[in-house]
Design a protein around this motif. Structure first.
Motif, mmCIF file in Angstrom:
data_model
loop_
_atom_site.group_PDB
_atom_site.id
_atom_site.type_symbol
_atom_site.label_atom_id
_atom_site.label_comp_id
_atom_site.label_asym_id
_atom_site.label_seq_id
_atom_site.Cartn_x
_atom_site.Cartn_y
_atom_site.Cartn_z
ATOM 1 N N TYR A 25 -36.213 -5.053 18.566
ATOM 2 C CA TYR A 25 -35.749 -3.660 18.587
ATOM 3 C C TYR A 25 -36.202 -2.911 17.339
ATOM 4 N N LEU A 26 -36.066 -3.516 16.170
ATOM 5 C CA LEU A 26 -36.450 -2.848 14.928
ATOM 6 C C LEU A 26 -37.951 -2.589 14.874
ATOM 7 N N VAL A 27 -38.742 -3.563 15.308
ATOM 8 C CA VAL A 27 -40.195 -3.389 15.287
ATOM 9 C C VAL A 27 -40.614 -2.270 16.227
ATOM 10 N N GLN A 28 -40.015 -2.218 17.427
ATOM 11 C CA GLN A 28 -40.389 -1.193 18.389
ATOM 12 C C GLN A 28 -39.867 0.181 17.986
ATOM 13 N N PRO A 67 -35.833 0.338 0.026
ATOM 14 C CA PRO A 67 -34.430 0.015 0.313
ATOM 15 C C PRO A 67 -34.087 -0.005 1.793
ATOM 16 N N HIS A 68 -34.720 0.864 2.591
ATOM 17 C CA HIS A 68 -34.374 0.899 4.013
ATOM 18 C C HIS A 68 -34.827 -0.374 4.726
ATOM 19 N N ILE A 69 -35.995 -0.904 4.347
ATOM 20 C CA ILE A 69 -36.460 -2.153 4.953
ATOM 21 C C ILE A 69 -35.546 -3.310 4.555
ATOM 22 N N ALA A 70 -35.148 -3.339 3.290
ATOM 23 C CA ALA A 70 -34.239 -4.392 2.834
ATOM 24 C C ALA A 70 -32.922 -4.337 3.591
ATOM 25 N N LEU A 71 -32.402 -3.132 3.829
ATOM 26 C CA LEU A 71 -31.137 -2.997 4.551
ATOM 27 C C LEU A 71 -31.289 -3.413 6.000
ATOM 28 N N MET A 112 -24.633 -3.233 19.785
ATOM 29 C CA MET A 112 -24.665 -3.945 18.512
ATOM 30 C C MET A 112 -26.100 -4.113 18.018
ATOM 31 N N ILE A 113 -27.038 -4.253 18.946
ATOM 32 C CA ILE A 113 -28.445 -4.301 18.553
ATOM 33 C C ILE A 113 -28.867 -2.942 18.009
ATOM 34 N N TYR A 114 -28.440 -1.888 18.668
ATOM 35 C CA TYR A 114 -28.723 -0.521 18.217
ATOM 36 C C TYR A 114 -28.164 -0.276 16.822
ATOM 37 N N ALA A 115 -26.969 -0.808 16.548
ATOM 38 C CA ALA A 115 -26.334 -0.597 15.247
ATOM 39 C C ALA A 115 -27.111 -1.249 14.116
ATOM 40 N N THR A 116 -27.951 -2.245 14.426
ATOM 41 C CA THR A 116 -28.731 -2.915 13.390
ATOM 42 C C THR A 116 -29.644 -1.934 12.653
ATOM 43 N N GLY A 117 -30.147 -0.941 13.371
ATOM 44 C CA GLY A 117 -31.047 0.015 12.752
ATOM 45 C C GLY A 117 -30.380 1.250 12.196
ATOM 46 N N ARG A 118 -29.055 1.340 12.350
ATOM 47 C CA ARG A 118 -28.323 2.511 11.857
ATOM 48 C C ARG A 118 -27.889 2.310 10.414
ATOM 49 N N PHE A 119 -27.908 3.385 9.656
ATOM 50 C CA PHE A 119 -27.433 3.321 8.281
ATOM 51 C C PHE A 119 -25.982 3.772 8.227
ATOM 52 N N ASP A 120 -25.112 2.912 8.719
ATOM 53 C CA ASP A 120 -23.674 3.127 8.597
ATOM 54 C C ASP A 120 -23.009 1.766 8.490
#
Length: 284
Positions: A25-28, A67-71, A112-120
């Motif tokens: 998901y993150l890669v796409q 920082p965004h990649i690390a998070l 929950m997969i979607y939340a992986t890419g969210r900054f919250d």
């Protein structure tokens, strides 16, 4: 030893499934300009940032060049660990196969997969909550740690506050009132500290909800209805064109009704029947 080997096998499967879904998901999604906007290190996004995550983001800026990649990597790891904790919790309460199904469901759950890419703070809160519940269900022999975890979660997600009463009942029944008192003290202290750090912002949605009683029925019916919702931007737009899209009730799996309500009822019945010799624990 054979059982332990089997458990290790399923533990690895659940973890790998969770990592695979989230990584794909993150890669796409990273190539989507809308998604990339959420990853800007200045915190710009489609929704206000929780103060807790603001602290995390500030720390990541100091430690990492990107920082965004690390998070994203950290949240991918925490989300996968949450799936493992769900497997463990289901195993402790209901048995091996229920734990396996629970872990795979959390590993493959679209929101929950979607939340992986969210900054919250969603991924972080779910991890802390799952860890606290596993410690509670296992032996409840570390009430201070359970209080610390659940108290922090309560400050960030106030709707989990009633869980403190359940945990107090459970710990007191399993370990005695001295352990229960220690849990209550650490829960209260950690929740107050977390509320002070966040300046009480997590309670704003609850206060708004209190002023709109007409929406209470809709929330109570939510676990019985199909479809997901999110207060953090356009949820379905955020997964379009990614592997996570096939896991969404609305146009992926297309489940005809909500599963949280029915699963909760079945789980309560099973847990009650399995602990009839411990009526206080079954009631908790």
């Amino acid at each position: 030893e054979c059982l332990r080997s089997n458990e290790r096998l399923w533990c690895g499967i659940v973890f790998l499934v969770a990592v695979a879904w989230r990584s794909c998901y993150l890669v796409q999604a990273a190539g989507d300009p809308l998604f990339a906007g959420l990853a800007m290190p200045d915190g710009v996004g489609t929704a206000p940032m929780h103060p807790f995550f603001g602290l995390v983001l500030d720390l990541s800026r100091r430690l990492f060049v990107e920082p965004h990649i690390a998070l994203w990597v950290v949240q991918l790891f925490l989300g996968s660990l949450t799936a493992l904790l769900a497997w463990r919790l289901g195993t402790l309460l209901f048995g091996h196969w229920t734990g396996v199904v629970s872990g795979l469901v959390v590993a493959s759950y679209g929101p929950m997969i979607y939340a992986t890419g969210r900054f919250d703070s969603v991924v972080w809160v779910l991890f802390l909550l799952s860890a606290g519940l596993v410690l509670l269900a296992r032996e409840a022999d570390r009430p201070w740690l359970i209080g610390l975890l659940l108290g922090t979660v309560a400050a960030m997600m106030p709707q989990t506050m009633p869980m403190a009463l359940v945990a107090l009942w459970w710990i007191s029944g399993q370990r005695g009132w001295n352990h229960g008192l220690l849990f209550a003290i650490t829960w209260l202290a950690s929740s107050l500290v977390a509320v002070w750090i966040a300046d009480g912002s997590a309670f704003a949605p609850l206060l708004a909800l209190w002023r709109q009683p007409e929406s209470w029925l809709q929330i109570l019916c939510g676990p019985w209805l199909a479809g997901e919702w999110s207060a953090q931007g356009d949820f379905y737009r955020g997964v379009a064109g990614t592997v996570a899209a096939v896991l969404i009730w609305e146009y992926g799996v297309a489940f005809p009704f909500g599963i949280l309500g029915p699963v909760a009822i079945v789980s309560l019945i099973r847990l009650w029947r399995g602990r009839m010799n411990q009526p206080r624990m079954a009631f908790a």
